[in-house]
Design a protein around this motif. Structure first.
Motif, mmCIF file in Angstrom:
data_model
loop_
_atom_site.group_PDB
_atom_site.id
_atom_site.type_symbol
_atom_site.label_atom_id
_atom_site.label_comp_id
_atom_site.label_asym_id
_atom_site.label_seq_id
_atom_site.Cartn_x
_atom_site.Cartn_y
_atom_site.Cartn_z
ATOM 1 N N ALA A 29 0.827 -1.210 0.000
ATOM 2 C CA ALA A 29 0.000 0.000 0.000
ATOM 3 C C ALA A 29 0.862 1.261 0.000
ATOM 4 N N GLU A 30 0.407 2.261 -0.739
ATOM 5 C CA GLU A 30 1.136 3.522 -0.832
ATOM 6 C C GLU A 30 0.928 4.363 0.419
ATOM 7 N N PRO A 31 1.910 5.207 0.766
ATOM 8 C CA PRO A 31 1.724 6.106 1.917
ATOM 9 C C PRO A 31 0.518 7.018 1.694
ATOM 10 N N ILE A 32 -0.322 7.143 2.697
ATOM 11 C CA ILE A 32 -1.534 7.944 2.559
ATOM 12 C C ILE A 32 -1.201 9.393 2.224
ATOM 13 N N TYR A 33 -0.099 9.911 2.787
ATOM 14 C CA TYR A 33 0.232 11.317 2.510
ATOM 15 C C TYR A 33 0.546 11.531 1.035
ATOM 16 N N MET A 34 1.112 10.519 0.367
ATOM 17 C CA MET A 34 1.408 10.639 -1.061
ATOM 18 C C MET A 34 0.117 10.606 -1.880
ATOM 19 N N VAL A 35 -0.800 9.745 -1.503
ATOM 20 C CA VAL A 35 -2.085 9.672 -2.195
ATOM 21 C C VAL A 35 -2.852 10.978 -1.995
ATOM 22 N N ALA A 36 -2.856 11.485 -0.757
ATOM 23 C CA ALA A 36 -3.540 12.750 -0.465
ATOM 24 C C ALA A 36 -2.901 13.901 -1.234
ATOM 25 N N ARG A 37 -1.592 13.870 -1.362
ATOM 26 C CA ARG A 37 -0.886 14.916 -2.118
ATOM 27 C C ARG A 37 -1.355 14.960 -3.562
ATOM 28 N N MET A 38 -1.481 13.811 -4.192
ATOM 29 C CA MET A 38 -1.937 13.772 -5.580
ATOM 30 C C MET A 38 -3.401 14.176 -5.689
ATOM 31 N N PHE A 39 -4.195 13.814 -4.707
ATOM 32 C CA PHE A 39 -5.608 14.216 -4.697
ATOM 33 C C PHE A 39 -5.708 15.734 -4.643
ATOM 34 N N VAL A 40 -4.904 16.369 -3.790
ATOM 35 C CA VAL A 40 -4.913 17.830 -3.667
ATOM 36 C C VAL A 40 -4.416 18.477 -4.957
ATOM 37 N N LEU A 41 -3.394 17.905 -5.575
ATOM 38 C CA LEU A 41 -2.920 18.433 -6.852
ATOM 39 C C LEU A 41 -4.013 18.362 -7.916
ATOM 40 N N GLY A 42 -4.826 17.313 -7.854
ATOM 41 C CA GLY A 42 -5.956 17.217 -8.770
ATOM 42 C C GLY A 42 -6.961 18.333 -8.554
ATOM 43 N N ILE A 43 -7.144 18.709 -7.296
ATOM 44 C CA ILE A 43 -8.028 19.836 -6.983
ATOM 45 C C ILE A 43 -7.430 21.147 -7.493
ATOM 46 N N LEU A 44 -6.138 21.339 -7.262
ATOM 47 C CA LEU A 44 -5.487 22.599 -7.619
ATOM 48 C C LEU A 44 -5.402 22.814 -9.129
ATOM 49 N N VAL A 45 -5.390 21.734 -9.885
ATOM 50 C CA VAL A 45 -5.228 21.874 -11.337
ATOM 51 C C VAL A 45 -6.531 22.285 -12.026
ATOM 52 N N VAL A 46 -7.635 22.301 -11.284
ATOM 53 C CA VAL A 46 -8.927 22.650 -11.879
ATOM 54 C C VAL A 46 -8.915 24.062 -12.461
ATOM 55 N N VAL A 47 -8.381 25.021 -11.711
ATOM 56 C CA VAL A 47 -8.410 26.420 -12.170
ATOM 57 C C VAL A 47 -7.594 26.626 -13.446
ATOM 58 N N PRO A 48 -6.323 26.186 -13.499
ATOM 59 C CA PRO A 48 -5.598 26.360 -14.764
ATOM 60 C C PRO A 48 -6.244 25.629 -15.933
ATOM 61 N N ILE A 49 -6.850 24.481 -15.677
ATOM 62 C CA ILE A 49 -7.551 23.773 -16.750
ATOM 63 C C ILE A 49 -8.712 24.601 -17.271
ATOM 64 N N MET A 50 -9.478 25.200 -16.373
ATOM 65 C CA MET A 50 -10.615 26.016 -16.786
ATOM 66 C C MET A 50 -10.159 27.221 -17.601
ATOM 67 N N VAL A 51 -9.047 27.830 -17.204
ATOM 68 C CA VAL A 51 -8.523 28.995 -17.923
ATOM 69 C C VAL A 51 -8.083 28.592 -19.330
ATOM 70 N N ILE A 52 -7.335 27.487 -19.431
ATOM 71 C CA ILE A 52 -6.865 27.022 -20.743
ATOM 72 C C ILE A 52 -8.041 26.634 -21.632
ATOM 73 N N GLN A 53 -9.009 25.941 -21.058
ATOM 74 C CA GLN A 53 -10.165 25.523 -21.844
ATOM 75 C C GLN A 53 -10.945 26.720 -22.377
ATOM 76 N N ARG A 54 -11.083 27.741 -21.541
ATOM 77 C CA ARG A 54 -11.800 28.935 -21.982
ATOM 78 C C ARG A 54 -11.043 29.629 -23.112
ATOM 79 N N GLY A 55 -9.726 29.700 -22.996
ATOM 80 C CA GLY A 55 -8.921 30.315 -24.039
ATOM 81 C C GLY A 55 -9.029 29.557 -25.353
ATOM 82 N N LEU A 56 -8.993 28.219 -25.290
ATOM 83 C CA LEU A 56 -9.111 27.404 -26.503
ATOM 84 C C LEU A 56 -10.500 27.524 -27.112
ATOM 85 N N GLU A 57 -11.509 27.595 -26.271
ATOM 86 C CA GLU A 57 -12.870 27.721 -26.783
ATOM 87 C C GLU A 57 -13.053 29.043 -27.529
ATOM 88 N N ILE A 58 -12.448 30.105 -27.003
ATOM 89 C CA ILE A 58 -12.535 31.412 -27.666
ATOM 90 C C ILE A 58 -11.799 31.401 -28.998
#
Length: 231
Positions: A29-58
């Motif tokens: 089993a992987e260390p929980i802190y490493m799994v939680a770290r990747m989960f948080v990174l997934g949350i943090l990447v939402v904003v840049p994804i939304m910005v890039i998607q909006r730019g591409l859509e325009i």
């Protein structure tokens, strides 16, 4: 109280799926802190994804195929893959093929969980809609993560000549599957469930087989270990 119930319904599917995938790691089993770290990174990447998607859509427009495979699936899966490759791929904790599935699904479910929370807050949320989102987009992100992580795991432990090939698949396959999911949801106006439900069933069967195969290639499978969860 209502807001708390809505947020709980939005967060619970991602946490439940991640817990399930984590506990399916049979040997190390992987260390929980490493799994939680990747989960948080997934949350943090939402904003840049939304910005890039909006730019591409325009700049590119919102043609259904272009939107599904490039602006939506392409951007989301590439940024998740990019983070995985640079943060996890060469990490010492990535020491068996199934680890790719754990970490890729962690970042995917972090993204899906925040996306679900935003939907619950800004759209009319009922029990039925939140259940449908748990069964479709949230589990879809988990399955795209399983595919990405499976081939990252193959690339990590393959000979150098084959690793580039598996790395390419680890990005291309989730983009293709995610794009197909989005394209179905965008273009099929009526009776869409007749298309998306078989698609999701096939993905779950395929994903479960990938999980079993990744576990079967663990270098720790011949060692006698007590069940454990690393903190």
């Amino acid at each position: 109280m209502l807001l708390f119930s809505i947020l709980t319904a939005a967060i619970a599917p991602g946490i439940a799926l991640l817990t399930y995938l984590y506990l399916r790691d049979r040997y190390d089993a992987e260390p929980i802190y490493m799994v939680a770290r990747m989960f948080v990174l997934g949350i943090l990447v939402v904003v840049p994804i939304m910005v890039i998607q909006r730019g591409l859509e325009i700049s590119l427009g919102d043609h259904s195929v272009l939107f599904a495979y490039v602006e939506s699936a392409g951007v989301e899966e590439f940024l998740k893959w990019f983070i995985l490759y640079h943060v996890i791929y060469n990490h010492t904790e990535f020491d068996e093929p199934y680890d790719g599935i754990v970490y890729a699904s962690s970042i995917s479910l972090g993204f899906a969980t925040l996306e679900n929370v935003l939907y619950a807050i800004y759209s009319p949320a009922t029990f039925g809609t939140m259940l449908m989102r748990a069964l479709l987009p949230v589990s879809g992100h988990a399955l795209f993560g399983i595919m990405m992580g499976y081939y990252l795991g193959k690339a990590k432990f393959a000979p150098k000549k084959q690793s580039f090939y598996f790395l390419a698949i680890s990005l291309a396959l989730p983009v293709l599957l995610h794009g197909t999911y989005d394209w179905i949801m965008i273009t099929v106006r009526t009776n869409w469930m007749w298309f998306i439900i078989p698609f999701m069933i096939v993905l779950w069967i395929w994903g479960l087989r990938k999980m079993n195969h990744a576990n079967s290639r663990s270098p720790f499978r011949f060692l006698v270990r007590e069940d454990e969860i690393k903190l």
